[in-house]
Design an enzyme around this catalytic site. Structure first.
Site, PDB file in Angstrom:
ATOM      1  N   ARG A  15       2.057 -45.847  66.892  1.00  9.61           N
ATOM      2  CA  ARG A  15       2.917 -45.733  65.573  1.00  9.61           C
ATOM      3  C   ARG A  15       2.579 -45.952  64.369  1.00  9.61           C
ATOM      4  NH1 ARG A  15       8.464 -48.343  68.152  1.00  9.61           N
ATOM      5  NH2 ARG A  15       6.948 -49.740  69.922  1.00  9.61           N
ATOM      6  N   LYS A  75       5.859 -52.748  65.263  1.00  3.84           N
ATOM      7  CA  LYS A  75       5.795 -54.122  66.338  1.00  3.84           C
ATOM      8  C   LYS A  75       5.585 -55.774  65.677  1.00  3.84           C
ATOM      9  CE  LYS A  75       6.627 -53.666  69.894  1.00  3.84           C
ATOM     10  NZ  LYS A  75       8.080 -53.558  70.779  1.00  3.84           N
ATOM     11  N   TYR A  94       9.489 -55.253  63.327  1.00  2.00           N
ATOM     12  CA  TYR A  94      10.052 -55.595  65.003  1.00  2.00           C
ATOM     13  C   TYR A  94      10.071 -56.816  65.082  1.00  2.00           C
ATOM     14  CZ  TYR A  94      12.962 -50.950  65.792  1.00  2.00           C
ATOM     15  OH  TYR A  94      13.124 -49.988  66.023  1.00  2.00           O
ATOM     16  N   HIS A  96      11.948 -59.067  67.453  1.00  2.00           N
ATOM     17  CA  HIS A  96      12.128 -59.768  69.018  1.00  2.00           C
ATOM     18  C   HIS A  96      11.605 -61.580  69.391  1.00  2.00           C
ATOM     19  CE1 HIS A  96      13.377 -55.713  69.995  1.00  2.00           C
ATOM     20  NE2 HIS A  96      11.874 -55.267  69.588  1.00  2.00           N
ATOM     21  N   GLU A 118      15.406 -55.447  64.882  1.00  2.00           N
ATOM     22  CA  GLU A 118      16.608 -55.093  65.403  1.00  2.00           C
ATOM     23  C   GLU A 118      17.766 -56.176  65.001  1.00  2.00           C
ATOM     24  OE1 GLU A 118      13.161 -58.399  66.441  1.00  2.00           O
ATOM     25  OE2 GLU A 118      13.429 -56.548  65.685  1.00  2.00           O
ATOM     26  N   ASP A 270      11.685 -56.436  75.657  1.00  2.24           N
ATOM     27  CA  ASP A 270      11.204 -56.254  74.351  1.00  2.24           C
ATOM     28  C   ASP A 270      11.998 -58.011  74.940  1.00  2.24           C
ATOM     29  OD1 ASP A 270       9.558 -55.366  73.670  1.00  2.24           O
ATOM     30  OD2 ASP A 270      10.771 -53.819  72.657  1.00  2.24           O
TER      31      ASP A 270
END
Length: 372
Positions: A15, A75, A94, A96, A118, A270
């Protein structure tokens, strides 16, 4: 503002943070965009498309991090990327953080401003930047689980939808949110016998109205979870506590009592996973076996369908990127309480209570650090 887009370096992650269409929108609003060469090449978005949309192309990630005011990724930054961040630089991706103390420490040390997709919220209490990837992951979970049930993959040798005269597979979905709903949709479509477990009775009522008799809805008590996990061919972990570590709903002892060749797909990996036996895997080596049960715990599932995922994510993130770039991060965060919920780290200070609780760290509220 100059916005930087590095190439993703996590295992089998294809991505990209911005599409050429998003770049064109940003440049139309007067912003500069610097994209690392080859950032979107794996999904058919080559450097010439980015140049035609108004972006400059950098030869390597170090140049992107060195020049950009804001980094937009997909990510969580890997350790080498965290060390390229500088004080005051904005990172929007993101994160996490709850199950990842190393990343938390590196981001705190960097002095950067880290905003997590998120934990951004909306007026309805949803998670608008997590939802697109949750939709993808929920649908992929059934696809991956069906494949893992094949005997050659270590599974029971069960066809998810069965055939006339042979019962369909039993699918238990732990959590009825975005992931669980999309998983149920796919499993029902393939003809499986589907049970969704959730603690929220209002949510179970919504699912009942949505699917009717095609699924069974069950209140998620400890006893009910055990009963349906032990009888399932495929169990999908779809629980979420925003920003926090996922609760361990299924114990190691319960996994040991599951049918040999049953499959676990832990979409919550995740955030640490909701099975005690879960550990992160990659697309290169997606599964492992514990007590005869196949575990699929890929931490970036949507990366397998990277083109679909990239465009879906950009649809959601672009308005927030425009707000951050147009007004500056401090004004944008102070004016929008939902975007402000995304702030996890601010110049060496942890600002997410759920992450602080998971790692026993001190934190300050986003409001206090932004107003000081």
């Amino acid at each position: 503002m100059l916005i930087g887009v590095p190439k993703e370096i996590k295992n089998h992650e294809y991505r990209v943070g911005l599409t050429p269409g998003s770049v064109r929108e940003l440049t139309h609003h007067g912003h500069g965009v610097l994209v690392e060469t080859g950032a979107g090449a794996a999904i058919g978005l080559d450097d010439d498309l980015y140049r035609a949309s108004g972006a400059a192309v950098a030869p390597h990630a170090a140049a992107v991090f060195a020049e950009a005011d804001m980094i937009v990724k997909v990510k969580e930054p890997q350790p080498t990327e965290c060390r390229l961040l500088r004080p005051g630089q904005v990172l929007f991706t993101y994160l996490h953080l709850a199950p990842d103390p190393e990343q938390t420490a590196l981001l705190l040390d960097s002095g950067a401003v880290a905003i997590a997709y998120e934990t951004v919220t909306d007026a309805r209490g949803g998670l608008p930047l997590l939802a697109p990837m949750s939709e993808v992951a929920g649908r992929m979970a059934v696809q991956a689980g069906a494949h893992c049930l094949e005997k050659a993959q270590g599974g029971r040798g069960v066809l998810l939808g069965g055939v006339p005269g042979v019962p369909a597979a039993r699918v238990a979905i732990l959590g009825g949110g975005v992931v669980g709903t999309n998983a149920a949709r796919m499993a029902v479509g393939l003809g499986a016998r589907v049970t969704v477990l959730d603690r929220s009775l209002p949510r179970l009522k919504e699912l009942d109205q949505m699917f009717g008799p095609a699924i069974q809805t069950i209140a998620a008590t400890v006893d009910a979870v055990e009963e349906h996990v032990l009888s399932a061919d495929l169990v999908i972990g779809a629980v979420l506590l925003p920003g926090a570590a996922a609760p361990k709903l299924v114990t190691r002892a319960q996994v040991a009592r599951m049918a040999r060749g049953a499959v676990v797909v832990d979409v919550a990996i995740d955030q640490g996973g909701c099975f005690e036996t879960s550990r992160p895997t990659t697309h290169a080596a997606p599964t492992y076996v514990v007590d005869g049960v196949v575990h699929y715990c890929v931490a970036n599932m949507p990366g397998a369908v990277a083109r679909t995922s990239t465009f879906a994510l950009n649809n959601a993130t672009l308005p927030f990127i425009l707000a951050l770039a147009g007004r500056g991060y401090r004004a944008a965060l102070l004016d929008d309480p939902h975007l402000r919920r995304g702030l996890n780290v601010h110049q060496g200070i942890l600002t997410c209570e759920a992450v602080a609780a998971a790692q026993s760290l001190p934190f300050q509220t986003a409001e206090s650090v932004l107003e000081s």
